[in-house]
Structures are given as C-alpha cells and as structure tokens.
Design a protein around this motif. Structure first.
Motif, mmCIF file in Angstrom:
data_model
loop_
_atom_site.group_PDB
_atom_site.id
_atom_site.type_symbol
_atom_site.label_atom_id
_atom_site.label_comp_id
_atom_site.label_asym_id
_atom_site.label_seq_id
_atom_site.Cartn_x
_atom_site.Cartn_y
_atom_site.Cartn_z
ATOM 1 N N LYS A 1 -39.430 30.299 -2.649
ATOM 2 C CA LYS A 1 -40.345 30.847 -3.651
ATOM 3 C C LYS A 1 -41.691 31.096 -2.985
ATOM 4 O O LYS A 1 -42.179 30.250 -2.231
ATOM 5 N N VAL A 2 -42.282 32.262 -3.225
ATOM 6 C CA VAL A 2 -43.638 32.550 -2.767
ATOM 7 C C VAL A 2 -44.495 32.772 -4.009
ATOM 8 O O VAL A 2 -44.051 33.393 -4.978
ATOM 9 N N TYR A 3 -45.714 32.234 -3.969
ATOM 10 C CA TYR A 3 -46.579 32.385 -5.136
ATOM 11 C C TYR A 3 -48.039 32.185 -4.783
ATOM 12 O O TYR A 3 -48.376 31.606 -3.750
ATOM 13 N N ILE A 4 -48.895 32.702 -5.658
ATOM 14 C CA ILE A 4 -50.344 32.540 -5.549
ATOM 15 C C ILE A 4 -50.812 31.965 -6.869
ATOM 16 O O ILE A 4 -50.496 32.500 -7.938
ATOM 17 N N GLU A 5 -51.565 30.898 -6.808
ATOM 18 C CA GLU A 5 -52.100 30.270 -8.023
ATOM 19 C C GLU A 5 -53.557 30.672 -8.218
ATOM 20 O O GLU A 5 -54.217 31.128 -7.298
ATOM 21 N N GLY A 6 -54.047 30.485 -9.441
ATOM 22 C CA GLY A 6 -55.459 30.686 -9.706
ATOM 23 C C GLY A 6 -55.789 31.926 -10.508
ATOM 24 O O GLY A 6 -56.958 32.230 -10.729
ATOM 25 N N PHE A 7 -54.796 32.666 -10.944
ATOM 26 C CA PHE A 7 -55.032 33.836 -11.776
ATOM 27 C C PHE A 7 -54.459 33.577 -13.163
ATOM 28 O O PHE A 7 -53.671 32.655 -13.362
ATOM 29 N N LYS A 8 -54.851 34.394 -14.139
ATOM 30 C CA LYS A 8 -54.403 34.201 -15.515
ATOM 31 C C LYS A 8 -52.884 34.283 -15.642
ATOM 32 O O LYS A 8 -52.266 33.503 -16.334
ATOM 33 N N ASN A 9 -52.280 35.256 -14.974
ATOM 34 C CA ASN A 9 -50.826 35.409 -14.995
ATOM 35 C C ASN A 9 -50.230 34.898 -13.693
ATOM 36 O O ASN A 9 -50.874 34.951 -12.640
ATOM 37 N N ASP A 10 -48.991 34.436 -13.779
ATOM 38 C CA ASP A 10 -48.309 33.953 -12.585
ATOM 39 C C ASP A 10 -48.067 35.098 -11.614
ATOM 40 O O ASP A 10 -47.682 36.197 -12.015
ATOM 41 N N ASP B 1 -42.550 35.183 -6.859
ATOM 42 C CA ASP B 1 -41.236 35.786 -6.690
ATOM 43 C C ASP B 1 -40.385 34.754 -5.966
ATOM 44 O O ASP B 1 -40.919 33.935 -5.196
ATOM 45 N N GLU B 2 -39.076 34.747 -6.224
ATOM 46 C CA GLU B 2 -38.203 33.794 -5.544
ATOM 47 C C GLU B 2 -36.828 34.394 -5.324
ATOM 48 O O GLU B 2 -36.430 35.337 -5.987
ATOM 49 N N THR B 3 -36.129 33.810 -4.370
ATOM 50 C CA THR B 3 -34.779 34.259 -4.044
ATOM 51 C C THR B 3 -33.783 33.653 -5.020
ATOM 52 O O THR B 3 -34.082 32.674 -5.704
ATOM 53 N N SER B 4 -32.609 34.219 -5.051
ATOM 54 C CA SER B 4 -31.503 33.537 -5.706
ATOM 55 C C SER B 4 -31.036 32.456 -4.719
ATOM 56 O O SER B 4 -31.451 32.435 -3.561
ATOM 57 N N ARG B 5 -30.153 31.596 -5.148
ATOM 58 C CA ARG B 5 -29.681 30.520 -4.270
ATOM 59 C C ARG B 5 -28.786 31.098 -3.171
ATOM 60 O O ARG B 5 -28.016 32.016 -3.407
ATOM 61 N N PHE B 6 -28.918 30.548 -1.964
ATOM 62 C CA PHE B 6 -28.110 30.988 -0.833
ATOM 63 C C PHE B 6 -27.829 29.799 0.072
ATOM 64 O O PHE B 6 -28.415 28.724 -0.098
ATOM 65 N N HIS B 7 -26.935 29.969 1.047
ATOM 66 C CA HIS B 7 -26.592 28.913 1.996
ATOM 67 C C HIS B 7 -27.205 29.220 3.359
ATOM 68 O O HIS B 7 -27.288 30.379 3.763
ATOM 69 N N VAL B 8 -27.625 28.163 4.042
ATOM 70 C CA VAL B 8 -28.104 28.272 5.414
ATOM 71 C C VAL B 8 -27.041 27.620 6.288
ATOM 72 O O VAL B 8 -26.673 26.466 6.073
ATOM 73 N N LEU B 9 -26.536 28.380 7.248
ATOM 74 C CA LEU B 9 -25.423 27.914 8.071
ATOM 75 C C LEU B 9 -25.837 27.780 9.530
ATOM 76 O O LEU B 9 -26.372 28.726 10.105
ATOM 77 N N GLY B 10 -25.583 26.641 10.122
ATOM 78 C CA GLY B 10 -25.777 26.452 11.558
ATOM 79 C C GLY B 10 -27.210 26.260 11.990
ATOM 80 O O GLY B 10 -28.132 26.866 11.467
ATOM 81 N N ILE B 11 -27.396 25.402 12.974
ATOM 82 C CA ILE B 11 -28.713 25.136 13.538
ATOM 83 C C ILE B 11 -29.158 26.340 14.366
ATOM 84 O O ILE B 11 -28.394 26.887 15.147
ATOM 85 N N GLY B 12 -30.403 26.747 14.183
ATOM 86 C CA GLY B 12 -30.980 27.816 14.984
ATOM 87 C C GLY B 12 -30.742 29.218 14.464
ATOM 88 O O GLY B 12 -31.274 30.174 15.028
ATOM 89 N N ASN B 13 -29.967 29.384 13.407
ATOM 90 C CA ASN B 13 -29.775 30.722 12.845
ATOM 91 C C ASN B 13 -31.087 31.229 12.261
ATOM 92 O O ASN B 13 -31.862 30.471 11.680
ATOM 93 N N LYS B 14 -31.320 32.526 12.399
ATOM 94 C CA LYS B 14 -32.564 33.144 11.933
ATOM 95 C C LYS B 14 -32.324 33.843 10.599
ATOM 96 O O LYS B 14 -31.305 34.501 10.419
#
Length: 158
Positions: free
Chosen positions: A82-91, A94-107
């Motif tokens: 999730k990325v967000y900025i606080e401090g304004f009247k409206n939110d 934006d955020e991603t749907s759920r996903f899997h991260v596989l393996g060490i070092g994957n980009k």
C-alpha cells in the motif's frame, strides 16, 4: 545456606538465558521480508536518507508511483503493498491485490496511481508531506518505509 544460594544463582542464570533466547528469536522474526530497492514518485526516485525531493504537480493530478523490491525469504503468501500520503482532507492511497512472493532474491515491481488533492487542500504553494510504503503478508510482521516529499502546486491552478 550455601546450597540455597547456589540454587538461586542457578535459577537466576537459567531465567536470564531463557529471556535472552526469547529476545533473540523475536528479533529474528521481526525482520523485513522484502528489501525496497527504489520508489519513484512521478518518475523521480525517492531516497530514505532524509533528503526532501520537490515534485511539481498540478492539483487533482493522478501521479504514478512505482515500488521496486527484492524478496528476502522464500514463499511469502498474501503479500499486499500500500502506498499513501497522509495529511489531506481526503485519503490519498492505492494498494495492490494480494499476491505471492516466491524465492529469495526475486525482483518485483508494483505500480500505483495516487490522485492528488485539489488546490483547496493545499495551504501553501508547496507542502512537505510523507509518502508511506507499507508491506503486509500472511504470517509476517508488517512494516513501512517513509519518504519525505515536497509537493509544489501549480501557481495558476484554480
């Protein structure tokens, strides 16, 4: 009397050792499960070292945000960014749907769009805000990183 003193010392040492092991395990468990390599706000790379990046944007503009990261552990389920900025009247978020991260070092790269506030939400010609990037996943401790940002509104916008 000496045997009582020896027993109490042995119990105390055992207690301290148990406490140290518990503390060490909780420290290991609380580590981040991904490493953020870059965050771009409107095409400008952000830094974590306290440098405030000034980004000129128009009010109500949709701004692209890109988060690049590497996995630090194997097979993480139900990751959400999730990325967000606080401090304004409206939110502003934006955020991603759920996903899997596989393996060490994957980009990985995740892209977002933040709808900036209207000019009425800007008090000054430029406002210092914080861009927050939050990672959460099933069975992992959530964490977030902050990026200082100066948003400069268009001088002639209504």
């Amino acid at each position: 009397m000496k045997t009582f003193n020896m027993k109490s010392k042995a119990i105390m040492v055992s207690f301290i050792a148990l406490f140290a092991i518990t503390f060490a395990l909780s420290t290991v468990v609380a580590q981040d499960f991904v490493d953020i390599t870059d965050v771009e706000f409107n095409g400008i790379s952000m830094t974590l070292d306290g440098v405030v990046n000034a980004v000129a944007i128009d009010a109500s503009e949709s701004v692209p945000v890109e988060v690049k990261f590497n996995s630090l552990t194997t097979d993480i389920e139900d990751v959400r960014v999730k990325v967000y900025i606080e401090g304004f009247k409206n939110d502003i978020e934006d955020e991603t749907s759920r996903f899997h991260v596989l393996g060490i070092g994957n980009k990985y790269v995740k892209r977002f769009t933040l709808k900036m506030p209207s000019t009425e939400d800007f008090d000054l010609l430029s406002n210092e805000v914080t861009l927050l990037v939050r990672f959460s996943a099933k069975g992992q401790t959530s964490f977030e990183k902050t990026y200082a940002l100066k948003i400069q509104r268009d001088l002639h916008s209504l």
